[in-house]
Design an enzyme around this catalytic site. Sequence first.
Site, PDB file in Angstrom:
ATOM      1  CB  ALA A  43       8.712 -42.316  51.304  1.00 20.78           C
ATOM      2  CB  ALA A  44       4.279 -40.662  47.798  1.00 22.10           C
ATOM      3  N   GLY A  45       6.504 -42.370  45.948  1.00 26.24           N
ATOM      4  CA  GLY A  45       6.701 -42.862  44.580  1.00 26.24           C
ATOM      5  C   GLY A  45       6.589 -44.375  44.485  1.00 26.24           C
ATOM      6  NE  ARG A  57      14.104 -46.591  36.075  1.00 27.46           N
ATOM      7  CZ  ARG A  57      15.378 -46.218  36.238  1.00 27.46           C
ATOM      8  NH1 ARG A  57      16.356 -46.993  35.850  1.00 27.46           N
ATOM      9  NH2 ARG A  57      15.659 -45.070  36.807  1.00 27.46           N
ATOM     10  CE1 TYR A 111      13.165 -35.408  46.483  1.00 27.64           C
ATOM     11  CE2 TYR A 111      14.718 -36.416  44.957  1.00 27.64           C
ATOM     12  CZ  TYR A 111      13.828 -35.408  45.276  1.00 27.64           C
ATOM     13  OH  TYR A 111      13.608 -34.410  44.372  1.00 27.64           O
ATOM     14  NE  ARG A 145      24.869 -91.121  83.628  1.00 27.70           N
ATOM     15  CZ  ARG A 145      26.082 -90.625  83.633  1.00 27.70           C
ATOM     16  NH1 ARG A 145      26.367 -89.548  82.922  1.00 27.70           N
ATOM     17  NH2 ARG A 145      27.030 -91.189  84.342  1.00 27.70           N
TER      18      ARG A 145
HETATM   19  C1  UD1 Z   1      13.811 -35.202  41.104  1.00 30.06           C
HETATM   20  C2  UD1 Z   1      14.031 -33.701  40.876  1.00 30.06           C
HETATM   21  C3  UD1 Z   1      15.279 -33.506  40.027  1.00 30.06           C
HETATM   22  C4  UD1 Z   1      16.468 -34.157  40.713  1.00 30.06           C
HETATM   23  C5  UD1 Z   1      16.175 -35.613  41.007  1.00 30.06           C
HETATM   24  C6  UD1 Z   1      17.264 -36.170  41.881  1.00 30.06           C
HETATM   25  C7  UD1 Z   1      11.842 -32.674  40.822  1.00 30.06           C
HETATM   26  C8  UD1 Z   1      10.749 -32.095  39.977  1.00 30.06           C
HETATM   27  N1  UD1 Z   1      12.883 -33.158  40.188  1.00 30.06           N
HETATM   28  O1  UD1 Z   1      13.507 -35.763  39.849  1.00 30.06           O
HETATM   29  O2  UD1 Z   1      15.538 -32.133  39.860  1.00 30.06           O
HETATM   30  O3  UD1 Z   1      17.616 -34.030  39.901  1.00 30.06           O
HETATM   31  O4  UD1 Z   1      14.940 -35.755  41.740  1.00 30.06           O
HETATM   32  O5  UD1 Z   1      17.085 -37.538  42.063  1.00 30.06           O
HETATM   33  O6  UD1 Z   1      11.733 -32.604  42.047  1.00 30.06           O
HETATM   34  N2  UD1 Z   1       7.805 -38.399  45.084  1.00 30.06           N
HETATM   35  C9  UD1 Z   1       6.649 -38.369  45.829  1.00 30.06           C
HETATM   36  N3  UD1 Z   1       5.508 -37.932  45.250  1.00 30.06           N
HETATM   37  C10 UD1 Z   1       5.455 -37.520  43.968  1.00 30.06           C
HETATM   38  C11 UD1 Z   1       6.632 -37.540  43.203  1.00 30.06           C
HETATM   39  C12 UD1 Z   1       7.790 -37.994  43.809  1.00 30.06           C
HETATM   40  O7  UD1 Z   1       6.665 -38.749  46.997  1.00 30.06           O
HETATM   41  O8  UD1 Z   1       4.368 -37.126  43.541  1.00 30.06           O
HETATM   42  C13 UD1 Z   1       9.040 -38.859  45.724  1.00 30.06           C
HETATM   43  C14 UD1 Z   1       9.588 -40.126  45.081  1.00 30.06           C
HETATM   44  O9  UD1 Z   1       9.113 -41.267  45.784  1.00 30.06           O
HETATM   45  C15 UD1 Z   1      11.087 -39.945  45.242  1.00 30.06           C
HETATM   46  C16 UD1 Z   1      11.279 -38.444  45.196  1.00 30.06           C
HETATM   47  O10 UD1 Z   1      10.024 -37.883  45.515  1.00 30.06           O
HETATM   48  O11 UD1 Z   1      11.538 -40.414  46.496  1.00 30.06           O
HETATM   49  C17 UD1 Z   1      11.772 -37.938  43.847  1.00 30.06           C
HETATM   50  O12 UD1 Z   1      10.837 -38.253  42.847  1.00 30.06           O
HETATM   51  P1  UD1 Z   1      11.276 -38.732  41.403  1.00 30.06           P
HETATM   52  O13 UD1 Z   1      10.055 -39.034  40.649  1.00 30.06           O
HETATM   53  O14 UD1 Z   1      12.316 -39.776  41.488  1.00 30.06           O
HETATM   54  O15 UD1 Z   1      11.916 -37.380  40.835  1.00 30.06           O
HETATM   55  P2  UD1 Z   1      12.946 -37.270  39.659  1.00 30.06           P
HETATM   56  O16 UD1 Z   1      12.211 -37.273  38.389  1.00 30.06           O
HETATM   57  O17 UD1 Z   1      14.051 -38.229  39.834  1.00 30.06           O
END
Ligand code: UD1
Length: 451
Positions: A9-11, A15, A103, A422
């Site tokens: 949950a770091a992302g 968007r 995720y 009252r």
């Molecule tokens: C990822 C998968 C992809 C899959 C897709 C499904 C990888 C390399 N790719 O891609 O194969 O089809 O999910 O939705 O795993 N996050 C972190 N730290 C980071 C990067 C991400 O906590 O450094 C978290 C994000 O918050 C998110 C999840 O991991 O909850 C997935 O990251 P995201 O960047 O969305 O990966 P996708 O490119 O969608």
Amino acid sequence: MTLALIVLAAGKGTRMNSDLPKVLHPIAGAPMLVHALRAGATLEPAQICVVTGHGADAVEAAALDYDPDIKTARQDAQLGTAHAVAQARAALAGHDGDAIVLYGDTPFIQPETLERMIEARSSADVVVLGFDAADPGRYGRLVMDGEALERIVEFKDAAPEERAITFCNSGVIAADSATLLDLIDAVDNDNAAGEYYLTDIVGIARARGLSATAIACGETETLGVNSRAELAAAEVLFQDRARAMAFEGGVTFYAPGSVYFAYDTVLGRDALIEQNVVFGPGVTVESGAHIRAFSHLEGCHVARGAVVGPYARLRPGAELAEDVRVGNFVEIKNAVLDTGAKVNHLTYVGDADLGAGCNVGAGTVTCNYDGVRKHRTRIGAGAFIGSGTMLVAPVAVGAEAMTASGSVITQDVPDGALALARARQLTKPGLARKLMDMFRSSKEKHNQGTG
Ligand code: UD1
Ligand code: MG
């Protein structure tokens, strides 16, 4: 076997265009993150680690609010999903058993699907959850050889024939936790995105002679939320599911599309829900209860046979026993209403205990707040509260006691007593007519003067 859950949950969720971290945006009244945690919780994990980064303080607070035993790990720079999982290493120290990676922005994973992954672990070292994508877009592709998963290729790195694969990676992965961390150590960032891909562990595992497989789930389960439009679509999906489950559970709706559920709404068999009812979090409506139109409920319990609304508001801590009646424009907060109590019109009941069979007249107010503290009102069984009574708490009205309409009750009323508080009425014969004549003639004089 003990299980650890790692929730990424770091992302940033760029968007979403929001100050609120993406995983904290709510669906049906609960942050997306909580939906993911609830799905995982059904597996009774021994350890849960949430990996946070963007908005870490808020995300950690939400995780701990859901479960104070959750461990959190910070990922200060988002270098990829493998790097994210690696941050959970300290939290998982001493854990002996499987780990599942989820995720935080994938709220619809079903507990049964996670159970199937655990089962599949008995025949494979690494188990990935896949789905057949209608539009595979930018998802990672699962390269299968029969039952065996060979590797996962990210879209950016995929060759045209790999891009043609429609069996995609959901992101959910299960493996022995020590093995998982071992494999992650071997992941590099030599790829199109320059990121440490969690998906690379499959190829690495296979090269080491370990086995890997994928199981499939429906596409809606793996639905991720990346934008406001997707959030709104996820809400619709959740509401549709909740409605379908309520139908199966034997609930009647007059206009199902106008009823809103929270993530944890519980409706009993033969409950009847009229039009435009909103359920906030924490509501249980028992069998056979009837919620009438335009009512708003949260954090409350409605027992069988009770009737609520139309236009009623039940706030947190409202406990309605069997056959209670709460009518129009009535607000109930932090109050226990015993069997058959009636509060039918235009009334506020807050911080109160109402005895069985009591009747609270229209326009009654429990004056519970002195500007600093809240105080309790107690009304005994079978008591009758006259219309427009102000009950200045703390105060108690005894069993089968009465208050006269319009009373301001500041002292306790013993059982069976009548309290009148009252001013005594004064009646002046003929005075009304005389006054009106005076007013009219003074208005005429005024109009002549100015006309
Ligand atoms: C990822 C998968 C992809 C899959 C897709 C499904 C990888 C390399 N790719 O891609 O194969 O089809 O999910 O939705 O795993 N996050 C972190 N730290 C980071 C990067 C991400 O906590 O450094 C978290 C994000 O918050 C998110 C999840 O991991 O909850 C997935 O990251 P995201 O960047 O969305 O990966 P996708 O490119 O969608
Ligand atoms: Mg994504």
